[in-house]
Design a protein around this motif. Structure first.
Motif, PDB file in Angstrom:
ATOM      1  N   GLU A  64       0.694  -1.274   0.080  1.00 20.83           N
ATOM      2  CA  GLU A  64       0.070   0.133  -0.184  1.00 20.83           C
ATOM      3  C   GLU A  64       0.887   1.288  -0.040  1.00 20.83           C
ATOM      4  OE1 GLU A  64      -2.716  -0.542   3.007  1.00 20.83           O
ATOM      5  OE2 GLU A  64      -3.481   1.473   3.241  1.00 20.83           O
ATOM      6  N   VAL A  65       1.916   1.362   0.844  1.00 17.21           N
ATOM      7  CA  VAL A  65       2.904   2.429   0.749  1.00 17.21           C
ATOM      8  C   VAL A  65       3.527   2.570  -0.179  1.00 17.21           C
ATOM      9  CG1 VAL A  65       4.714   3.155   2.087  1.00 17.21           C
ATOM     10  CG2 VAL A  65       3.084   2.323   3.351  1.00 17.21           C
ATOM     11  N   VAL A  66       4.040   1.467  -1.040  1.00 23.56           N
ATOM     12  CA  VAL A  66       4.660   1.624  -2.318  1.00 23.56           C
ATOM     13  C   VAL A  66       3.841   2.115  -2.966  1.00 23.56           C
ATOM     14  CG1 VAL A  66       5.688   0.266  -3.933  1.00 23.56           C
ATOM     15  CG2 VAL A  66       6.282  -0.179  -1.678  1.00 23.56           C
ATOM     16  N   ALA A  67       2.537   1.696  -3.132  1.00 25.06           N
ATOM     17  CA  ALA A  67       1.617   2.182  -4.298  1.00 25.06           C
ATOM     18  C   ALA A  67       1.391   3.667  -3.991  1.00 25.06           C
ATOM     19  CB  ALA A  67       0.359   1.465  -4.261  1.00 25.06           C
ATOM     20  N   LEU A  68       1.321   4.079  -3.021  1.00 30.99           N
ATOM     21  CA  LEU A  68       1.049   5.206  -2.534  1.00 30.99           C
ATOM     22  C   LEU A  68       2.233   6.380  -3.132  1.00 30.99           C
ATOM     23  CD1 LEU A  68      -1.263   6.608  -0.732  1.00 30.99           C
ATOM     24  CD2 LEU A  68       0.518   7.009   1.068  1.00 30.99           C
ATOM     25  N   GLY A  86       5.575  13.530  -2.350  1.00 34.06           N
ATOM     26  CA  GLY A  86       5.881  12.022  -1.774  1.00 34.06           C
ATOM     27  C   GLY A  86       6.025  12.087  -0.235  1.00 34.06           C
ATOM     28  N   VAL A  87       6.553  13.224   0.275  1.00 35.34           N
ATOM     29  CA  VAL A  87       6.315  13.407   1.731  1.00 35.34           C
ATOM     30  C   VAL A  87       4.946  13.646   2.133  1.00 35.34           C
ATOM     31  CG1 VAL A  87       7.156  14.723   3.713  1.00 35.34           C
ATOM     32  CG2 VAL A  87       8.796  13.964   1.921  1.00 35.34           C
ATOM     33  N   CYS A  88       4.506  14.484   1.521  1.00 32.56           N
ATOM     34  CA  CYS A  88       2.831  14.784   1.917  1.00 32.56           C
ATOM     35  C   CYS A  88       1.942  13.480   1.835  1.00 32.56           C
ATOM     36  CB  CYS A  88       2.488  15.639   0.818  1.00 32.56           C
ATOM     37  SG  CYS A  88       2.939  17.564   1.284  1.00 32.56           S
ATOM     38  N   ALA A  89       2.123  12.701   0.952  1.00 31.09           N
ATOM     39  CA  ALA A  89       1.494  11.400   0.730  1.00 31.09           C
ATOM     40  C   ALA A  89       1.668  10.504   1.907  1.00 31.09           C
ATOM     41  CB  ALA A  89       1.760  10.728  -0.607  1.00 31.09           C
ATOM     42  N   ALA A  90       3.017  10.445   2.199  1.00 29.40           N
ATOM     43  CA  ALA A  90       3.187   9.553   3.342  1.00 29.40           C
ATOM     44  C   ALA A  90       2.381  10.125   4.715  1.00 29.40           C
ATOM     45  CB  ALA A  90       4.646   9.499   3.616  1.00 29.40           C
ATOM     46  N   TYR A  91       3.003  11.496   4.739  1.00 33.44           N
ATOM     47  CA  TYR A  91       2.189  12.098   6.180  1.00 33.44           C
ATOM     48  C   TYR A  91       0.702  12.061   6.105  1.00 33.44           C
ATOM     49  CZ  TYR A  91       6.943  13.278   7.740  1.00 33.44           C
ATOM     50  OH  TYR A  91       8.185  13.284   8.075  1.00 33.44           O
ATOM     51  N   GLN A  92      -0.032  12.134   4.946  1.00 37.87           N
ATOM     52  CA  GLN A  92      -1.398  12.108   4.804  1.00 37.87           C
ATOM     53  C   GLN A  92      -1.842  10.695   5.174  1.00 37.87           C
ATOM     54  OE1 GLN A  92      -2.322  13.579   0.927  1.00 37.87           O
ATOM     55  NE2 GLN A  92      -1.943  15.706   1.742  1.00 37.87           N
ATOM     56  N   LEU A  93      -1.041   9.728   4.872  1.00 34.10           N
ATOM     57  CA  LEU A  93      -1.492   8.353   5.239  1.00 34.10           C
ATOM     58  C   LEU A  93      -1.446   8.293   6.650  1.00 34.10           C
ATOM     59  CD1 LEU A  93      -2.184   5.417   4.871  1.00 34.10           C
ATOM     60  CD2 LEU A  93       0.487   4.873   4.756  1.00 34.10           C
ATOM     61  N   TYR A  94      -0.485   8.808   7.349  1.00 34.80           N
ATOM     62  CA  TYR A  94      -0.523   8.771   8.915  1.00 34.80           C
ATOM     63  C   TYR A  94      -1.790   9.644   9.409  1.00 34.80           C
ATOM     64  CZ  TYR A  94       1.154   9.695  13.353  1.00 34.80           C
ATOM     65  OH  TYR A  94       1.112   9.536  14.923  1.00 34.80           O
ATOM     66  N   ASP A  95      -1.944  10.595   8.566  1.00 32.01           N
ATOM     67  CA  ASP A  95      -3.255  11.503   9.285  1.00 32.01           C
ATOM     68  C   ASP A  95      -4.483  10.414   8.954  1.00 32.01           C
ATOM     69  OD1 ASP A  95      -1.751  13.635   9.873  1.00 32.01           O
ATOM     70  OD2 ASP A  95      -2.188  14.526   8.228  1.00 32.01           O
ATOM     71  N   ALA A  96      -4.564   9.871   7.967  1.00 27.59           N
ATOM     72  CA  ALA A  96      -5.818   9.107   7.483  1.00 27.59           C
ATOM     73  C   ALA A  96      -5.759   7.625   8.265  1.00 27.59           C
ATOM     74  CB  ALA A  96      -5.746   8.693   6.281  1.00 27.59           C
ATOM     75  N   GLN A  97      -4.708   7.004   8.574  1.00 25.81           N
ATOM     76  CA  GLN A  97      -4.531   5.860   9.225  1.00 25.81           C
ATOM     77  C   GLN A  97      -3.378   5.461   9.881  1.00 25.81           C
ATOM     78  OE1 GLN A  97      -6.002   2.244   6.848  1.00 25.81           O
ATOM     79  NE2 GLN A  97      -5.704   3.649   4.911  1.00 25.81           N
ATOM     80  N   PRO A  98      -3.130   6.343  11.182  1.00 28.69           N
ATOM     81  CA  PRO A  98      -1.857   6.407  11.641  1.00 28.69           C
ATOM     82  C   PRO A  98      -1.454   4.890  12.156  1.00 28.69           C
ATOM     83  CG  PRO A  98      -3.793   7.323  12.975  1.00 28.69           C
ATOM     84  CD  PRO A  98      -4.337   7.049  11.621  1.00 28.69           C
ATOM     85  N   HIS A  99      -2.270   3.960  12.398  1.00 37.57           N
ATOM     86  CA  HIS A  99      -2.126   2.692  12.687  1.00 37.57           C
ATOM     87  C   HIS A  99      -1.349   1.705  11.507  1.00 37.57           C
ATOM     88  CE1 HIS A  99      -4.106   3.115  16.267  1.00 37.57           C
ATOM     89  NE2 HIS A  99      -5.300   2.862  15.743  1.00 37.57           N
ATOM     90  N   VAL A 159       7.704  12.886  16.517  1.00 38.42           N
ATOM     91  CA  VAL A 159       6.309  13.467  16.553  1.00 38.42           C
ATOM     92  C   VAL A 159       5.438  12.101  17.117  1.00 38.42           C
ATOM     93  CG1 VAL A 159       4.162  14.079  15.582  1.00 38.42           C
ATOM     94  CG2 VAL A 159       6.384  14.969  14.566  1.00 38.42           C
ATOM     95  N   ILE A 160       5.602  11.062  16.745  1.00 39.23           N
ATOM     96  CA  ILE A 160       5.032   9.863  17.230  1.00 39.23           C
ATOM     97  C   ILE A 160       5.180   9.859  18.808  1.00 39.23           C
ATOM     98  CG2 ILE A 160       4.641   7.265  17.201  1.00 39.23           C
ATOM     99  CD1 ILE A 160       5.188   7.476  14.353  1.00 39.23           C
ATOM    100  N   TYR A 161       6.583   9.942  19.163  1.00 41.06           N
ATOM    101  CA  TYR A 161       6.735   9.828  20.563  1.00 41.06           C
ATOM    102  C   TYR A 161       6.563  11.076  21.274  1.00 41.06           C
ATOM    103  CZ  TYR A 161       8.301   5.095  19.429  1.00 41.06           C
ATOM    104  OH  TYR A 161       8.479   3.880  19.016  1.00 41.06           O
ATOM    105  N   TYR A 171       5.550  19.338   9.051  1.00 43.18           N
ATOM    106  CA  TYR A 171       6.953  19.401   9.027  1.00 43.18           C
ATOM    107  C   TYR A 171       7.367  18.763   7.541  1.00 43.18           C
ATOM    108  CZ  TYR A 171       6.948  19.374  13.914  1.00 43.18           C
ATOM    109  OH  TYR A 171       6.957  19.635  15.134  1.00 43.18           O
ATOM    110  N   SER A 172       6.173  18.575   6.543  1.00 43.35           N
ATOM    111  CA  SER A 172       6.571  18.238   5.261  1.00 43.35           C
ATOM    112  C   SER A 172       7.389  19.189   4.548  1.00 43.35           C
ATOM    113  CB  SER A 172       5.187  18.551   4.481  1.00 43.35           C
ATOM    114  OG  SER A 172       3.946  17.611   5.106  1.00 43.35           O
ATOM    115  N   ASP A 173       7.273  20.379   4.622  1.00 42.87           N
ATOM    116  CA  ASP A 173       8.321  21.273   3.870  1.00 42.87           C
ATOM    117  C   ASP A 173       9.812  21.230   4.353  1.00 42.87           C
ATOM    118  OD1 ASP A 173       6.528  22.427   2.115  1.00 42.87           O
ATOM    119  OD2 ASP A 173       5.822  24.031   3.616  1.00 42.87           O
TER     120      ASP A 173
END
Lengths: 188, 188, 188, 188
Positions: A64-68, A86-99, A159-161, A171-173
Motif C-alpha cells: 500500500e505504501v509503495v503504491a502511494l 511524496g512526503v505529503c502522501a506519506a504524512y497524509q497516510l499517517y493522518d488518515a490511518q496512523p495505525h 512526533v509519534i513519541y 514538517y512536510s516542507d
DNA sequence: AATGAATGAGATTTCATTCAT
DNA sequence: AATGAATGAAATCTCATTCAT
C-alpha cells in the motif's frame, strides 16, 4: 453475543491497531480475536498462525505504501515538487490511518527480512527516484536513499513519541528541504 | 561498596548477543542462561527479573554510547571535524562490538521510555551539538537532530542488512557531509 | 429403499488411504474432506461423526475380508488346498487394495470391540476352519486359530515394513505350509 | 555415573499405564501429569514433547525386552529348552509388568519405525536364534522368525482381549511347540 | 551461592462439530 | 443439498519465576 465478522477485514484492522498500541509481541491471539469480535479459532481459518497473519499484514501495508509513493512521485514537476508530493502522501497516510503507518515502521526490522523477494520495498521506490534526480551521483544511490528515508522516519518518530509537536504534516516542507540538501539539489 | 560480581559479565554478553540475533522477546530466560553457561535461577540473583535485565543492559549501553559521543564531539575543531569524530566513534563501536551497537538501536523504541529521567539519551547529545553549531536556527533543534540521527541510523541499517557493502566506517565521510548539508553548514 | 449416495465412495477411499498413511487418530476431518475434495460439513451428512465413519469403514471392510475368506475356504479340496486358497485370497486383496488390507489390520485392536455382535470376524472364520480340519484337537481351537493368524499377519508385516521383499503373494506357499505344520496336518 | 533423576520414574510409570488403559492418543499430557502427581509443565523438563516421551518409553522397553530375551535364549539346552526359556521369560514379563508388555505390543507399529537404527529389535534376536537353530533353512530367516513372533503375539492378544482364558504362562508349552513345528525341529 | 526441579498462568494451536446461507 | 465460516473445548506447549536443597 458478538456478531461474526463478515470477512478478514475486521480482524486485520483489530490486529494492526493492537500491534501499534500494545506491541506486536505483547498482543496475543486472544486479544486480537476479542477486539475483532470473533473466536480465537476463527483466526486460524484465514491464516495459518500468528506469524502468517503478521507477515500478511506487513506485506499488504508495505505494498500500500509503495503504491502511494509511486503514485505521488510520478509527476512532471521539479525535484522539490515531486519530493514534496511524496512526503505529503506519506504524512497524509499517517493522518488518515496512523495505525497502518506506524505498523509498517515498527514491523520493518523484524519482518522485513521475510518479505518475498518480489515485493517492492519503499526504499527501492526512493532509490529509483534518486537515480532519476541525480543520474551521476558521486555517492552510492542506496546511501542517498537511506539518508532521505532516515530523515523522514526519524522525524516521524519524534512526533509519534511526542518529542516534537504534531501534526506530522507540519514538517512536510522542512523534511523536503532537508532531503533536497542531502541530494545537493537545493541550489537551482 | 559492593562491586558487581564478575559473573554478570558473561550473562550480559550472552544476553545482548541473543537479543540481537533472535530478537529481545524471542529470547527466553532459558536461552540466555544456556548461552551464558549458567542456570536460569542464577539470573535472578543478579536482576530482579527479565525486564530488569533488559533495562539495565539498555541503560548501560546507552550510557556507553553517550560517553563515547560526548568525548568525541568535545574537541576544538571545526564543525566538520567534530561531527566527523562523532560519526567515526559510533561506527567504530559498531566495528568493535556490533552486538552492542545494534542492541541499542533495536531496544530504543521499546525501552527508551523506561529509562530514568536522569539518563542522557544519544539524541540529547546530538541536540546539544546542534544547539552549539547553529545557535540561531530557523528549524526546531530536535528536528535537525532527528534528521542527523536518521541519516546516521538508516545508513547503518543498509550495511547491517547487507544492502550496502561494509565495513561501516567506510561511510563516515559521506554521512558527515550529509549531516552538514542538513545543517546548512557545508558552505563555510 | 434408500441406497447409499454415490458421493460416499470417494470419501471412504480418501479416508482409508489417509488412515493407513498417517494413522487413524492423526487424520482429521479436515484432512479427509480435503483429500476427498469436499467440505468438512459434507461428512456429517453421511455419517453422524468421525467415530461412525471409522466404525462403518471398519465394518464394511471386515465383512469384505470375511466374505473373501469364506468363499476361498469353502471348497472340496485337501486341507492344504483350502488353506492355500484362503491365504492366496487374502494376499491378493493386499496386492489389489493394500490400503484396505492394512486398514483392517491396524484398526482391529481399537475398533474390533465395537463391532456389533452379529458381525463375523476373520478370526471366527479361521476358527471354524480349524474346527473342521481338526475335529479332535488337544489344543483349544482359538489358540490354533490365533497361531495361524499370527503367522499370516506377521509375515505380511515383514513385507509391509520392507524387511522381506514383496510382493506378498510370493509367500503364500510358505505361509500355508507353516500353518499346516502348526495344525500338525503336514504329514498325511 | 549420572543416574537419572528420580522424578522421571513416576511419570514414566503413569504414562505407560495410561497408554495401555486408555490408548496412546487418548491419553493427554494432562492425564499423565495428573496420574503422576505433577504439573503438566514438569513433563517438558524431561522430554521435549509428548512424542519424545512416547519414543523414549518405547525405546527403553524394547531394550528391556531384548535384554530379557537375549539372556533367556543364551543357554546350552536343546532347541526346545532355549525356545521355551524365551517364551517363559516374555510371559513372565507380562505377569510382572503387564503394562510394559502391552505397551510394547501396541506401540510397535506406530513407533517402531522411529527407533534409531542402532536399537536392536526383538525380531532380530529371534532371527539370530533361528539362524543358529536352522543353519541351512530353505525358508528365509526373517520369514521363520516372523511366523514365530506372530504365533507368540497373537496368542498373547487372545488372552489380553479375553478370547482365551489366562493366565498367559498357561500357554508357554503350547506356543513353544508350535514354534518348533514351524521350524521343523519337532522331530528329534 | 548456585542449581535442578517444579509450577501456575497463559499462549498458541487443533479438533470435531454446528450454523447460516 | 452443500458449503464456507465459525466456534467451544481441549490439547500441547512456553514462559518467567520460585522452591528445596
Amino acid at each position: 453475543m458478538p456478531r461474526p465478522p463478515r470477512s478478514r477485514t475486521p480482524i486485520k484492522q483489530a490486529a494492526v491497531q493492537l500491534f501499534v498500541e500494545k506491541g506486536i509481541h505483547a498482543s496475543g491471539i486472544r486479544d486480537i480475536a476479542q477486539a475483532a469480535g470473533c473466536s480465537e479459532a476463527a483466526l486460524y481459518r484465514h491464516w495459518k498462525n500468528k506469524e502468517s497473519l503478521i507477515r500478511a499484514l506487513f506485506r499488504e501495508h508495505v505494498e500500500e505504501v509503495v503504491a502511494l509513493l509511486d503514485q505521488a512521485l510520478t509527476n512532471n514537476g521539479t525535484a522539490r515538487q515531486r519530493l514534496h508530493a511524496g512526503v505529503c502522501a506519506a504524512y497524509q497516510l499517517y493522518d488518515a490511518q496512523p495505525h497502518v503507518f506506524r505498523f509498517v515502521l515498527m514491523a520493518q526490522h523484524e519482518f522485513g527480512p521475510y518479505l518475498p523477494a518480489d515485493v517492492r520495498m519503499p526504499q527501492e521506490v526512493i532509490e529509483d527516484l534518486v537515480r532519476e534526480l541525480k543520474p551521476a551521483s558521486k555517492q552510492p544511490i542506496p546511501l542517498l536513499a537511506a539518508a532521505m528515508i532516515g530523515i523522514f522516519v526519524e522525524c516521524s518518530n519524534r512526533v509519534i513519541y511526542g518529542h516534537l509537536p504534531g501534526p506530522l504534516h507540519t514538517y512536510s516542507d522542512a523534511v523536503t528541504s532537508m532531503c533536497l540538501r542531502v541530494l545537493e539539489l537545493d541550489q537551482p
